[in-house]
Design a protein around this motif. Structure first.
Motif, PDB file in Angstrom:
ATOM      1  N   LEU A  43      26.457  -2.687  10.591  1.00  0.00           N
ATOM      2  CA  LEU A  43      25.970  -3.006   9.252  1.00  0.00           C
ATOM      3  C   LEU A  43      26.475  -2.001   8.226  1.00  0.00           C
ATOM      4  CD1 LEU A  43      24.242  -4.778   7.412  1.00  0.00           C
ATOM      5  CD2 LEU A  43      22.286  -3.305   7.957  1.00  0.00           C
ATOM      6  N   ASN A  46      30.020  -2.885   7.398  1.00  0.00           N
ATOM      7  CA  ASN A  46      29.991  -4.101   6.593  1.00  0.00           C
ATOM      8  C   ASN A  46      29.572  -3.797   5.150  1.00  0.00           C
ATOM      9  OD1 ASN A  46      28.155  -7.256   6.797  1.00  0.00           O
ATOM     10  ND2 ASN A  46      30.259  -6.918   6.198  1.00  0.00           N
ATOM     11  N   THR A  47      28.580  -2.928   5.013  1.00  0.00           N
ATOM     12  CA  THR A  47      28.050  -2.560   3.699  1.00  0.00           C
ATOM     13  C   THR A  47      29.083  -1.841   2.853  1.00  0.00           C
ATOM     14  OG1 THR A  47      25.835  -2.311   4.647  1.00  0.00           O
ATOM     15  CG2 THR A  47      26.237  -1.271   2.508  1.00  0.00           C
ATOM     16  N   ARG A 122      18.141 -16.444  10.420  1.00  0.00           N
ATOM     17  CA  ARG A 122      17.608 -15.598   9.344  1.00  0.00           C
ATOM     18  C   ARG A 122      16.430 -16.334   8.689  1.00  0.00           C
ATOM     19  NH1 ARG A 122      21.487 -11.468   7.931  1.00  0.00           N
ATOM     20  NH2 ARG A 122      23.543 -11.887   8.811  1.00  0.00           N
ATOM     21  N   GLN A 127      12.490 -13.074   4.964  1.00  0.00           N
ATOM     22  CA  GLN A 127      13.915 -13.193   4.678  1.00  0.00           C
ATOM     23  C   GLN A 127      14.149 -13.889   3.337  1.00  0.00           C
ATOM     24  OE1 GLN A 127      16.838 -12.552   6.656  1.00  0.00           O
ATOM     25  NE2 GLN A 127      15.746 -11.508   8.286  1.00  0.00           N
ATOM     26  N   TYR A 165      21.930  -4.167   0.665  1.00  0.00           N
ATOM     27  CA  TYR A 165      22.204  -4.461   2.072  1.00  0.00           C
ATOM     28  C   TYR A 165      21.150  -3.804   2.966  1.00  0.00           C
ATOM     29  CZ  TYR A 165      26.690  -6.866   2.904  1.00  0.00           C
ATOM     30  OH  TYR A 165      27.684  -7.805   3.049  1.00  0.00           O
ATOM     31  N   TRP A 166      20.659  -2.644   2.514  1.00  0.00           N
ATOM     32  CA  TRP A 166      19.776  -1.849   3.358  1.00  0.00           C
ATOM     33  C   TRP A 166      18.305  -1.943   2.982  1.00  0.00           C
ATOM     34  CZ3 TRP A 166      21.095   0.609   7.786  1.00  0.00           C
ATOM     35  CH2 TRP A 166      22.455   0.635   8.091  1.00  0.00           C
ATOM     36  N   THR A 168      16.776  -4.704   1.709  1.00  0.00           N
ATOM     37  CA  THR A 168      16.250  -6.060   1.867  1.00  0.00           C
ATOM     38  C   THR A 168      16.378  -6.509   3.322  1.00  0.00           C
ATOM     39  OG1 THR A 168      18.377  -7.138   1.375  1.00  0.00           O
ATOM     40  CG2 THR A 168      16.921  -6.651  -0.491  1.00  0.00           C
ATOM     41  N   SER A 170      17.041  -9.375   4.357  1.00  0.00           N
ATOM     42  CA  SER A 170      18.087 -10.398   4.502  1.00  0.00           C
ATOM     43  C   SER A 170      19.495  -9.822   4.392  1.00  0.00           C
ATOM     44  CB  SER A 170      17.914 -11.457   3.416  1.00  0.00           C
ATOM     45  OG  SER A 170      18.077 -10.879   2.125  1.00  0.00           O
ATOM     46  N   THR A 171      19.619  -8.556   4.091  1.00  0.00           N
ATOM     47  CA  THR A 171      20.889  -7.870   3.785  1.00  0.00           C
ATOM     48  C   THR A 171      21.545  -8.402   2.517  1.00  0.00           C
ATOM     49  OG1 THR A 171      22.372  -9.229   5.190  1.00  0.00           O
ATOM     50  CG2 THR A 171      21.318  -7.321   6.214  1.00  0.00           C
ATOM     51  N   SER A 172      20.756  -8.983   1.633  1.00  0.00           N
ATOM     52  CA  SER A 172      21.164  -9.300   0.264  1.00  0.00           C
ATOM     53  C   SER A 172      22.405 -10.178   0.140  1.00  0.00           C
ATOM     54  CB  SER A 172      21.394  -7.993  -0.525  1.00  0.00           C
ATOM     55  OG  SER A 172      21.735  -8.276  -1.866  1.00  0.00           O
ATOM     56  N   SER A 189      28.081 -11.635  10.192  1.00  0.00           N
ATOM     57  CA  SER A 189      27.559 -11.887   8.843  1.00  0.00           C
ATOM     58  C   SER A 189      27.076 -13.323   8.637  1.00  0.00           C
ATOM     59  CB  SER A 189      28.633 -11.568   7.795  1.00  0.00           C
ATOM     60  OG  SER A 189      29.790 -12.341   8.028  1.00  0.00           O
TER      61      SER A 189
END
Length: 219
Positions: A43, A46-47, A122, A127, A165-166, A168, A170-172, A189
């Motif tokens: 993650l 990815n972020t 998700r 979420q 990303y961190w 939320t 849901s990873t926004s 993703s």
């Protein structure tokens, strides 16, 4: 001449959105493959990639089309009178098309099937609520920076998405085009197609609340 210019702006939105999705999906695949099963490390990779690419893409395409890459942002711009309905419609089509192309580009780079239905669940109220919060925050940043310090907008948006990303659950995603396209990747993703409507509805609610708040604050 005006129509030709409008076409170029729509193409810019499509290309920018495609590159954004290629980054999101591609960095997710790379992060997962290299992280040795450590989801947090995947993650993080990815972020960082997404936040950096988003900043660069807004700086690149912003002078041409506004660098929106997001149907919700485009609809808000149209609501405020900054885009005609016709141009906003063209933007949205370009963004969704570009997002789907970007997913296929990422898959081709990593030798994955061109499109694949995601099985990454998700679901659930937390979420969806996270998507509302993420989109509310994104629109708040965009609206206020656009009004008061437009030069800061690319960095502000990239920084916000990196943080979201961190913070939320849901990873926004915070973007309907991104959400729909990510249903077509069964990788890190991805999002299960059945979860997409809830995410999009929450995104719309978050954007409406942010727009209403901004109009009150700035009034």
């Amino acid at each position: 001449m005006g129509g030709d210019s409008s076409g170029r702006r729509s193409v810019a939105e499509g290309v920018g959105t495609a590159l954004l999705l290629a980054t999101i999906v591609g960095s997710g695949i790379m992060g997962e493959r290299l992280s040795g099963g450590q989801a947090g490390l995947a993650l993080l990779a990815n972020t960082i990639a997404t936040g950096a690419a988003l900043t660069a893409l807004i700086l690149t395409f912003g002078p041409i089309s506004g660098g929106q890459f997001n149907p919700i942002v485009t609809c808000v711009e149209a609501f405020q009178g900054n885009l005609s309905r016709r141009e906003a419609s063209a933007y949205v089509v370009a963004q969704i098309t570009g997002a789907l192309v970007g997913v296929s580009v990422a898959h081709m780079m990593f030798d994955e099937p061109l499109y694949q239905w995601s099985q990454r669940d998700r679901s659930g109220l937390p979420q969806a609520f996270s998507e509302g919060v993420a989109t509310f925050g994104l629109l708040t940043v965009i609206l206020n920076c656009s009004r008061h310090d437009r030069r800061a907008l690319p960095v502000a948006v990239g920084a916000y998405i990196t943080a979201a990303y961190w913070f939320t659950a849901s990873t926004s995603f915070a973007n309907p085009a991104v959400t729909v396209a990510r249903a077509m990747t069964n990788t890190f993703s991805g999002i299960e197609p059945s979860n997409v409507p809830g995410f999009v509805m929450a995104q719309v609610v978050g954007a409406v609340v942010a727009t209403a708040l901004f109009r009150w604050l700035d009034g």
